[in-house]
Write a protein that holds these residues in place. Structure first.
Motif, PDB file in Angstrom:
ATOM      1  N   PHE A   1       0.829  -1.212   0.000  1.00  0.00           N
ATOM      2  CA  PHE A   1       0.000   0.000   0.000  1.00  0.00           C
ATOM      3  C   PHE A   1       0.862   1.260   0.000  1.00  0.00           C
ATOM      4  O   PHE A   1       0.451   2.308  -0.498  1.00  0.00           O
ATOM      5  CB  PHE A   1      -0.941  -0.002   1.204  1.00  0.00           C
ATOM      6  CG  PHE A   1      -2.221  -0.750   0.956  1.00  0.00           C
ATOM      7  CD1 PHE A   1      -3.157  -0.271   0.050  1.00  0.00           C
ATOM      8  CD2 PHE A   1      -2.494  -1.935   1.618  1.00  0.00           C
ATOM      9  CE1 PHE A   1      -4.333  -0.949  -0.190  1.00  0.00           C
ATOM     10  CE2 PHE A   1      -3.658  -2.632   1.385  1.00  0.00           C
ATOM     11  CZ  PHE A   1      -4.586  -2.141   0.475  1.00  0.00           C
ATOM     12  N   GLY A   2       2.063   1.163   0.560  1.00  0.00           N
ATOM     13  CA  GLY A   2       2.987   2.291   0.473  1.00  0.00           C
ATOM     14  C   GLY A   2       3.352   2.599  -0.965  1.00  0.00           C
ATOM     15  O   GLY A   2       3.389   3.773  -1.376  1.00  0.00           O
ATOM     16  N   TRP A   3       3.607   1.550  -1.765  1.00  0.00           N
ATOM     17  CA  TRP A   3       3.878   1.759  -3.193  1.00  0.00           C
ATOM     18  C   TRP A   3       2.661   2.319  -3.916  1.00  0.00           C
ATOM     19  O   TRP A   3       2.785   3.146  -4.831  1.00  0.00           O
ATOM     20  CB  TRP A   3       4.311   0.448  -3.841  1.00  0.00           C
ATOM     21  CG  TRP A   3       5.733   0.087  -3.578  1.00  0.00           C
ATOM     22  CD1 TRP A   3       6.197  -0.894  -2.752  1.00  0.00           C
ATOM     23  CD2 TRP A   3       6.893   0.720  -4.129  1.00  0.00           C
ATOM     24  NE1 TRP A   3       7.564  -0.924  -2.746  1.00  0.00           N
ATOM     25  CE2 TRP A   3       8.019   0.052  -3.593  1.00  0.00           C
ATOM     26  CE3 TRP A   3       7.087   1.771  -5.013  1.00  0.00           C
ATOM     27  CZ2 TRP A   3       9.320   0.422  -3.921  1.00  0.00           C
ATOM     28  CZ3 TRP A   3       8.386   2.139  -5.343  1.00  0.00           C
ATOM     29  CH2 TRP A   3       9.474   1.468  -4.813  1.00  0.00           C
ATOM     30  N   ILE A   4       1.479   1.882  -3.512  1.00  0.00           N
ATOM     31  CA  ILE A   4       0.254   2.409  -4.127  1.00  0.00           C
ATOM     32  C   ILE A   4       0.123   3.901  -3.861  1.00  0.00           C
ATOM     33  O   ILE A   4      -0.220   4.693  -4.762  1.00  0.00           O
ATOM     34  CB  ILE A   4      -0.979   1.644  -3.606  1.00  0.00           C
ATOM     35  CG1 ILE A   4      -0.950   0.200  -4.111  1.00  0.00           C
ATOM     36  CG2 ILE A   4      -2.271   2.334  -4.037  1.00  0.00           C
ATOM     37  CD1 ILE A   4      -2.055  -0.671  -3.554  1.00  0.00           C
ATOM     38  N   LEU A   5       0.399   4.318  -2.632  1.00  0.00           N
ATOM     39  CA  LEU A   5       0.322   5.746  -2.303  1.00  0.00           C
ATOM     40  C   LEU A   5       1.331   6.563  -3.102  1.00  0.00           C
ATOM     41  O   LEU A   5       1.074   7.718  -3.456  1.00  0.00           O
ATOM     42  CB  LEU A   5       0.558   5.938  -0.808  1.00  0.00           C
ATOM     43  CG  LEU A   5      -0.530   5.402   0.132  1.00  0.00           C
ATOM     44  CD1 LEU A   5      -0.105   5.565   1.583  1.00  0.00           C
ATOM     45  CD2 LEU A   5      -1.849   6.126  -0.107  1.00  0.00           C
ATOM     46  N   LEU A   6       2.474   5.976  -3.402  1.00  0.00           N
ATOM     47  CA  LEU A   6       3.495   6.695  -4.156  1.00  0.00           C
ATOM     48  C   LEU A   6       3.183   6.775  -5.647  1.00  0.00           C
ATOM     49  O   LEU A   6       3.422   7.810  -6.286  1.00  0.00           O
ATOM     50  CB  LEU A   6       4.862   6.019  -3.965  1.00  0.00           C
ATOM     51  CG  LEU A   6       5.551   6.185  -2.612  1.00  0.00           C
ATOM     52  CD1 LEU A   6       6.817   5.339  -2.564  1.00  0.00           C
ATOM     53  CD2 LEU A   6       5.883   7.645  -2.355  1.00  0.00           C
ATOM     54  N   LEU A   7       2.642   5.698  -6.213  1.00  0.00           N
ATOM     55  CA  LEU A   7       2.562   5.574  -7.665  1.00  0.00           C
ATOM     56  C   LEU A   7       1.175   5.782  -8.260  1.00  0.00           C
ATOM     57  O   LEU A   7       1.041   5.803  -9.488  1.00  0.00           O
ATOM     58  CB  LEU A   7       3.072   4.178  -8.082  1.00  0.00           C
ATOM     59  CG  LEU A   7       4.520   3.850  -7.678  1.00  0.00           C
ATOM     60  CD1 LEU A   7       4.875   2.431  -8.082  1.00  0.00           C
ATOM     61  CD2 LEU A   7       5.493   4.847  -8.297  1.00  0.00           C
ATOM     62  N   ARG A   8       0.153   5.946  -7.449  1.00  0.00           N
ATOM     63  CA  ARG A   8      -1.178   6.149  -8.024  1.00  0.00           C
ATOM     64  C   ARG A   8      -1.291   7.534  -8.661  1.00  0.00           C
ATOM     65  O   ARG A   8      -0.383   8.371  -8.535  1.00  0.00           O
ATOM     66  CB  ARG A   8      -2.238   5.977  -6.948  1.00  0.00           C
ATOM     67  CG  ARG A   8      -2.162   6.986  -5.820  1.00  0.00           C
ATOM     68  CD  ARG A   8      -3.236   6.728  -4.794  1.00  0.00           C
ATOM     69  NE  ARG A   8      -3.185   7.698  -3.704  1.00  0.00           N
ATOM     70  CZ  ARG A   8      -4.051   7.733  -2.706  1.00  0.00           C
ATOM     71  NH1 ARG A   8      -5.029   6.854  -2.662  1.00  0.00           N
ATOM     72  NH2 ARG A   8      -3.944   8.636  -1.752  1.00  0.00           N
ATOM     73  N   GLU A   9      -2.409   7.774  -9.349  1.00  0.00           N
ATOM     74  CA  GLU A   9      -2.592   9.034 -10.087  1.00  0.00           C
ATOM     75  C   GLU A   9      -2.438  10.264  -9.190  1.00  0.00           C
ATOM     76  O   GLU A   9      -1.895  11.283  -9.613  1.00  0.00           O
ATOM     77  CB  GLU A   9      -3.972   9.052 -10.751  1.00  0.00           C
ATOM     78  CG  GLU A   9      -4.069   8.184 -11.980  1.00  0.00           C
ATOM     79  CD  GLU A   9      -5.417   8.341 -12.663  1.00  0.00           C
ATOM     80  OE1 GLU A   9      -5.513   8.021 -13.858  1.00  0.00           O
ATOM     81  OE2 GLU A   9      -6.374   8.800 -12.000  1.00  0.00           O
ATOM     82  N   THR A  10      -2.933  10.161  -7.987  1.00  0.00           N
ATOM     83  CA  THR A  10      -2.851  11.288  -7.052  1.00  0.00           C
ATOM     84  C   THR A  10      -1.701  11.123  -6.068  1.00  0.00           C
ATOM     85  O   THR A  10      -1.673  11.776  -5.029  1.00  0.00           O
ATOM     86  CB  THR A  10      -4.179  11.430  -6.274  1.00  0.00           C
ATOM     87  OG1 THR A  10      -4.444  10.198  -5.577  1.00  0.00           O
ATOM     88  CG2 THR A  10      -5.320  11.738  -7.221  1.00  0.00           C
ATOM     89  N   GLY A  11      -0.761  10.249  -6.407  1.00  0.00           N
ATOM     90  CA  GLY A  11       0.340   9.951  -5.512  1.00  0.00           C
ATOM     91  C   GLY A  11       1.470  10.955  -5.591  1.00  0.00           C
ATOM     92  O   GLY A  11       1.443  11.925  -6.361  1.00  0.00           O
ATOM     93  N   LEU A  12       2.498  10.699  -4.796  1.00  0.00           N
ATOM     94  CA  LEU A  12       3.617  11.616  -4.678  1.00  0.00           C
ATOM     95  C   LEU A  12       4.397  11.743  -5.982  1.00  0.00           C
ATOM     96  O   LEU A  12       4.745  12.855  -6.409  1.00  0.00           O
ATOM     97  CB  LEU A  12       4.552  11.141  -3.558  1.00  0.00           C
ATOM     98  CG  LEU A  12       5.814  11.970  -3.314  1.00  0.00           C
ATOM     99  CD1 LEU A  12       5.445  13.388  -2.905  1.00  0.00           C
ATOM    100  CD2 LEU A  12       6.681  11.308  -2.260  1.00  0.00           C
ATOM    101  N   VAL A  13       4.674  10.634  -6.642  1.00  0.00           N
ATOM    102  CA  VAL A  13       5.465  10.670  -7.870  1.00  0.00           C
ATOM    103  C   VAL A  13       4.728  11.430  -8.963  1.00  0.00           C
ATOM    104  O   VAL A  13       5.314  12.272  -9.660  1.00  0.00           O
ATOM    105  CB  VAL A  13       5.802   9.239  -8.338  1.00  0.00           C
ATOM    106  CG1 VAL A  13       6.537   9.274  -9.676  1.00  0.00           C
ATOM    107  CG2 VAL A  13       6.642   8.521  -7.288  1.00  0.00           C
ATOM    108  N   SER A  14       3.438  11.165  -9.118  1.00  0.00           N
ATOM    109  CA  SER A  14       2.655  11.880 -10.125  1.00  0.00           C
ATOM    110  C   SER A  14       2.617  13.372  -9.830  1.00  0.00           C
ATOM    111  O   SER A  14       2.737  14.211 -10.738  1.00  0.00           O
ATOM    112  CB  SER A  14       1.226  11.312 -10.177  1.00  0.00           C
ATOM    113  OG  SER A  14       0.435  12.008 -11.113  1.00  0.00           O
ATOM    114  N   GLY A  15       2.478  13.726  -8.560  1.00  0.00           N
ATOM    115  CA  GLY A  15       2.463  15.138  -8.188  1.00  0.00           C
ATOM    116  C   GLY A  15       3.781  15.827  -8.484  1.00  0.00           C
ATOM    117  O   GLY A  15       3.816  16.968  -8.954  1.00  0.00           O
TER     118      GLY A  15
END
Length: 289
Positions: A121-135
């Motif tokens: 779930f940590g990877w999901i938070l990072l890589l999802r559309e509204t995640g840190l990487v996308s931002g």
């Protein structure tokens, strides 16, 4: 004589819990799974013994294609874990100062304190559309909108490498720590370059740790369920998902048991082949003193 009997009794009491754990949680369940896989269901409470479940598996391309796909991605994960884990293990074992080795080794083990589910779930938070990487990509002007980085093979491989690389580092550190630095000095004194010393001295010495780490990471990757399902989503085709589907979704325990046996046989054969190709044995790797 009394001391000898007491020693034998102590040895039996010491290994009894481990033997019971192996028997009750590994051997007996595997025997039950193997027995169940040989039952052909013809109707309610109507079973006969045979190999129909295995024949059905090989007649359905999606099943054995998924097994092969799981195998090659697991091999890829193992190779990447080795490439990333070896420099870390070498630094901890041979370069870092003695007083900092324990701290560095502990830092490598800290992620094991968190469950696979939380890490996924940590990877999901990072890589999802509204995640840190996308931002961050949007803030840097590299993309004009949200970017979905989940639900593909690359994400699954990244997540699984992160999960299993720790199990590659541990045996490598244990093996490399036993290598005498005088061996490296002798190699350099004889005119060997860094590449030559690494290839002719370090790699052969570390081979038991390399093989042990590869066995552990490959088995963990092939038997993983949460990481490929959560990070791969609907696009994930992982063999453990097929096993879950047979047992839980379709209530077809006979086919699920068959898939489980085939996964065990396939991964065991892959490990045996790897040992043969490297000239190693379980006694010189996993069971090395």
């Amino acid at each position: 004589m009394a001391k000898s009997d007491a020693g034998k009794l102590s040895l039996i009491l010491l290994f009894a819990p481990f033997a019971l754990w192996i028997l009750l949680l590994i051997i007996l369940p595997q025997i039950g799974i193997g027995y169940l896989s040989l039952q052909e269901k013809h109707g309610p409470n109507n079973y006969t013994f045979g190999f129909k479940n295995y024949l059905d598996f090989f007649r359905e391309p999606i099943y054995w294609n998924t097994l092969l796909r799981t195998a090659w991605i697991s091999v890829l994960v193992t190779v990447l874990a080795l490439l990333l884990g070896f420099p870390v293990a070498y630094y901890i074992a041979k370069i870092a100062q003695k007083r900092s080795r324990a701290a560095l080794f502990l830092m490598c083990l800290i992620p094991l304190w968190v469950s696979d589910l939380v890490r996924a779930f940590g990877w999901i938070l990072l890589l999802r559309e509204t995640g840190l990487v996308s931002g961050l990509l949007q803030s840097a002007g590299l993309t004009s909108g949200p970017v979905e980085l989940l639900y593909n093979d690359v994400t699954v491989v990244i997540g699984m490498v992160y999960t299993v690389v720790l199990f590659m580092i541990v045996p490598l550190v244990s093996t490399l720590d036993g290598m005498d630095n005088s061996m490296l000095e002798a190699g350099y004194n004889l005119g060997g370059s860094r590449i030559t010393v690494f290839r002719r001295i370090v790699i052969p010495y570390a081979m038991p740790g390399i093989v042990a780490g590869c066995i552990i990471t490959f088995m963990l990757a092939a038997g993983s369920y949460l990481t490929p399902i959560l990070l791969g989503g609907k696009n994930s085709m992982w063999f453990t998902e097929q096993i879950y589907e047979q047992f839980v979704t379709r209530f077809n325990w006979e086919s699920g048991a068959t898939f489980g046996v085939l996964l065990l046989v396939f991964t065991s054969a892959a490990v045996w082949l790897g040992l043969r190709l490297t000239g190693q044995s379980l006694a010189s790797t996993v069971a090395k003193e």
